[in-house]
Design a protein around this motif. Structure first.
Motif, PDB file in Angstrom:
ATOM      1  N   ILE A  94      29.167  57.984 106.122  1.00 54.94           N
ATOM      2  CA  ILE A  94      28.240  57.154 105.346  1.00 54.94           C
ATOM      3  C   ILE A  94      28.549  55.683 105.601  1.00 54.94           C
ATOM      4  CG2 ILE A  94      27.469  56.570 103.021  1.00 54.94           C
ATOM      5  CD1 ILE A  94      28.326  59.384 102.152  1.00 54.94           C
ATOM      6  N   ARG A  95      27.496  54.904 105.925  1.00 54.53           N
ATOM      7  CA  ARG A  95      27.640  53.473 106.117  1.00 54.53           C
ATOM      8  C   ARG A  95      27.064  52.705 104.923  1.00 54.53           C
ATOM      9  NH1 ARG A  95      27.552  50.049 110.810  1.00 54.53           N
ATOM     10  NH2 ARG A  95      26.898  51.779 112.124  1.00 54.53           N
ATOM     11  N   ASP A  96      25.840  53.019 104.556  1.00 51.00           N
ATOM     12  CA  ASP A  96      25.152  52.359 103.452  1.00 51.00           C
ATOM     13  C   ASP A  96      24.946  53.392 102.341  1.00 51.00           C
ATOM     14  OD1 ASP A  96      23.347  51.145 101.662  1.00 51.00           O
ATOM     15  OD2 ASP A  96      22.420  49.964 103.262  1.00 51.00           O
ATOM     16  N   VAL A  97      25.738  53.281 101.273  1.00 54.89           N
ATOM     17  CA  VAL A  97      25.712  54.291 100.219  1.00 54.89           C
ATOM     18  C   VAL A  97      24.365  54.313  99.515  1.00 54.89           C
ATOM     19  CG1 VAL A  97      26.898  55.173  98.176  1.00 54.89           C
ATOM     20  CG2 VAL A  97      28.178  53.927  99.914  1.00 54.89           C
ATOM     21  N   GLN A  98      23.814  53.147  99.234  1.00 53.62           N
ATOM     22  CA  GLN A  98      22.537  53.087  98.533  1.00 53.62           C
ATOM     23  C   GLN A  98      21.425  53.740  99.346  1.00 53.62           C
ATOM     24  OE1 GLN A  98      21.367  49.125  97.474  1.00 53.62           O
ATOM     25  NE2 GLN A  98      19.460  49.747  96.485  1.00 53.62           N
ATOM     26  N   GLY A 160      21.109  55.701 106.392  1.00 52.08           N
ATOM     27  CA  GLY A 160      22.259  54.949 105.920  1.00 52.08           C
ATOM     28  C   GLY A 160      23.582  55.529 106.382  1.00 52.08           C
ATOM     29  N   ILE A 161      23.570  56.213 107.520  1.00 52.12           N
ATOM     30  CA  ILE A 161      24.802  56.809 108.037  1.00 52.12           C
ATOM     31  C   ILE A 161      25.085  56.242 109.427  1.00 52.12           C
ATOM     32  CG2 ILE A 161      24.482  58.921 106.719  1.00 52.12           C
ATOM     33  CD1 ILE A 161      23.556  60.294 109.238  1.00 52.12           C
ATOM     34  N   GLU A 162      26.354  56.331 109.835  1.00 51.45           N
ATOM     35  CA  GLU A 162      26.795  55.866 111.143  1.00 51.45           C
ATOM     36  C   GLU A 162      27.133  57.073 112.010  1.00 51.45           C
ATOM     37  OE1 GLU A 162      30.405  53.203 113.152  1.00 51.45           O
ATOM     38  OE2 GLU A 162      30.411  53.690 111.009  1.00 51.45           O
ATOM     39  N   VAL A 163      26.473  57.201 113.130  1.00 51.67           N
ATOM     40  CA  VAL A 163      26.746  58.294 114.067  1.00 51.67           C
ATOM     41  C   VAL A 163      27.845  57.839 115.025  1.00 51.67           C
ATOM     42  CG1 VAL A 163      25.784  59.814 115.822  1.00 51.67           C
ATOM     43  CG2 VAL A 163      24.370  59.087 113.901  1.00 51.67           C
ATOM     44  N   LEU A 164      28.984  58.495 114.965  1.00 49.49           N
ATOM     45  CA  LEU A 164      30.140  58.105 115.774  1.00 49.49           C
ATOM     46  C   LEU A 164      30.144  58.762 117.139  1.00 49.49           C
ATOM     47  CD1 LEU A 164      32.841  58.335 112.972  1.00 49.49           C
ATOM     48  CD2 LEU A 164      31.652  56.297 113.775  1.00 49.49           C
ATOM     49  N   ASP A 165      29.721  59.999 117.200  1.00 48.20           N
ATOM     50  CA  ASP A 165      29.775  60.706 118.486  1.00 48.20           C
ATOM     51  C   ASP A 165      28.875  61.932 118.432  1.00 48.20           C
ATOM     52  OD1 ASP A 165      30.504  61.265 121.065  1.00 48.20           O
ATOM     53  OD2 ASP A 165      32.402  62.225 120.550  1.00 48.20           O
ATOM     54  N   ILE A 166      28.276  62.227 119.572  1.00 43.69           N
ATOM     55  CA  ILE A 166      27.483  63.441 119.744  1.00 43.69           C
ATOM     56  C   ILE A 166      27.997  64.140 120.991  1.00 43.69           C
ATOM     57  CG2 ILE A 166      25.184  64.413 120.135  1.00 43.69           C
ATOM     58  CD1 ILE A 166      24.031  61.983 118.730  1.00 43.69           C
ATOM     59  N   ARG A 167      28.293  65.407 120.879  1.00 42.33           N
ATOM     60  CA  ARG A 167      28.853  66.155 121.997  1.00 42.33           C
ATOM     61  C   ARG A 167      28.133  67.486 122.160  1.00 42.33           C
ATOM     62  NH1 ARG A 167      31.489  63.117 125.601  1.00 42.33           N
ATOM     63  NH2 ARG A 167      32.396  61.373 124.445  1.00 42.33           N
ATOM     64  N   VAL A 168      28.074  67.917 123.410  1.00 42.77           N
ATOM     65  CA  VAL A 168      27.512  69.232 123.725  1.00 42.77           C
ATOM     66  C   VAL A 168      28.666  70.206 123.908  1.00 42.77           C
ATOM     67  CG1 VAL A 168      26.238  70.567 125.444  1.00 42.77           C
ATOM     68  CG2 VAL A 168      25.420  68.312 124.774  1.00 42.77           C
TER      69      VAL A 168
END
Length: 291
Positions: A94-98, A160-168
């Motif tokens: 979560i980056r932006d809680v609101q 409002g979330i931060e995606v850190l990594d996507i992997r296959v």
């Protein structure tokens, strides 16, 4: 128990209840919001001890650590119209809680589901613009990097979330084409193996021919040197014999006769028919070799 004591216990119980509903703690790995009669009044509560209005304020806590969304395998098509079964996962927090609370209602499952849907859409777009080789091998890291950057901006704006990594995790071919692809790969490998074997046989013949040539050259040179040495030895021996013969011809003739006798009578089973008056028996009849 008197009425005063009972009333005192009731007041104490109410005071404890009100006190318990007036204080709350947010840990360092949590994110939280405070609602007052359903209206958001504190969109991002800092970690620590806080006070709220009992029964009017409501606390909602969320996990602020890195979370994992494991998407179900999806079917995608490459630019070559080849179907792939892709199993992927995403790391996010979560980056932006609101914004997160307003878009998901604070339900982690809802957030994970919406993120998985976005990941599937972006994977479909990215894989659809690439070949099978680019998806499976060399271009996968580049694909994941582009996908993470693009989806991070979208997820931040909408969820409002931060995606850190996507992997296959895994890429499979459909069962109906797996065998044909496997047969084709096996045929390609067999063709490559035949080419390597033919090149190896060709190089072996070249090496073997060169080795035979070197052996022939070495044997010829050795035979030449041996003949030269043998000729020099025969010449030296002849010169030595001639010199010895010149010093004492009679003794030299005697020695040659003894050598001839030794060789002639070496085998007892031999039968020799020779004229007794021949020169062969000259030294047997006369020690001086006179006829």
């Amino acid at each position: 128990m008197s009425n005063r004591s009972f009333f005192g216990l009731a007041v104490l119980a109410v005071a404890l209840l009100i006190g318990a509903n007036s204080v709350y703690i947010v840990s360092e790995y949590e994110r939280a919001v405070v609602l007052r009669f359903g209206r958001l009044i504190n969109p991002d509560v800092a970690p620590g001890l806080h006070v709220k209005i009992p029964f009017a304020d409501k606390l909602r806590k969320f996990d602020g650590r890195i979370l994992t969304t494991d998407a179900r395998p999806e079917s995608f098509y490459t630019i070559e119209n080849k179907r792939l079964i892709v199993d992927s996962y995403a790391k996010w927090r979560i980056r932006d809680v609101q914004k997160y609370y307003k878009s998901t209602g604070g339900d982690e499952a809802v957030g994970a589901s919406r993120l998985a849907s976005r990941v599937a859409d972006e994977l479909r777009n990215q894989i659809g613009s690439r070949t099978l080789h680019e998806v499976v091998s060399g271009k996968r890291d580049e694909l994941m990097h582009e996908l993470t950057e693009k989806l991070n901006s979208v997820a931040d704006e909408l969820l409002g979330i931060e995606v850190l990594d996507i992997r296959v995790k895994r890429i499979d071919l459909p069962e109906d084409v797996s065998q044909s692809v496997f047969d084709r790969m096996a045929a390609d490998r067999e063709k490559e193996a035949r080419e390597y074997r033919s090149k190896g046989a060709e190089q072996a013949e070249v090496i073997r021919a060169d080795a035979d040539r070197q052996v022939a050259v070495l044997e010829a040179n050795a035979y030449r040197d041996a003949e030269i040495i043998r000729g020099e030895g025969d010449a030296t021996a002849a010169a030595t014999f001639a010199q010895a013969y010149q010093q004492d011809p009679q003794f030299y003739a005697f020695v040659r006769s003894l050598t001839a006798y030794r060789n002639a009578f070496a085998n007892k089973d031999d039968l020799m028919v020779v004229d007794p008056d021949s020169d062969f028996f000259r030294y047997l009849k006369n020690i001086e070799g006179k006829k």
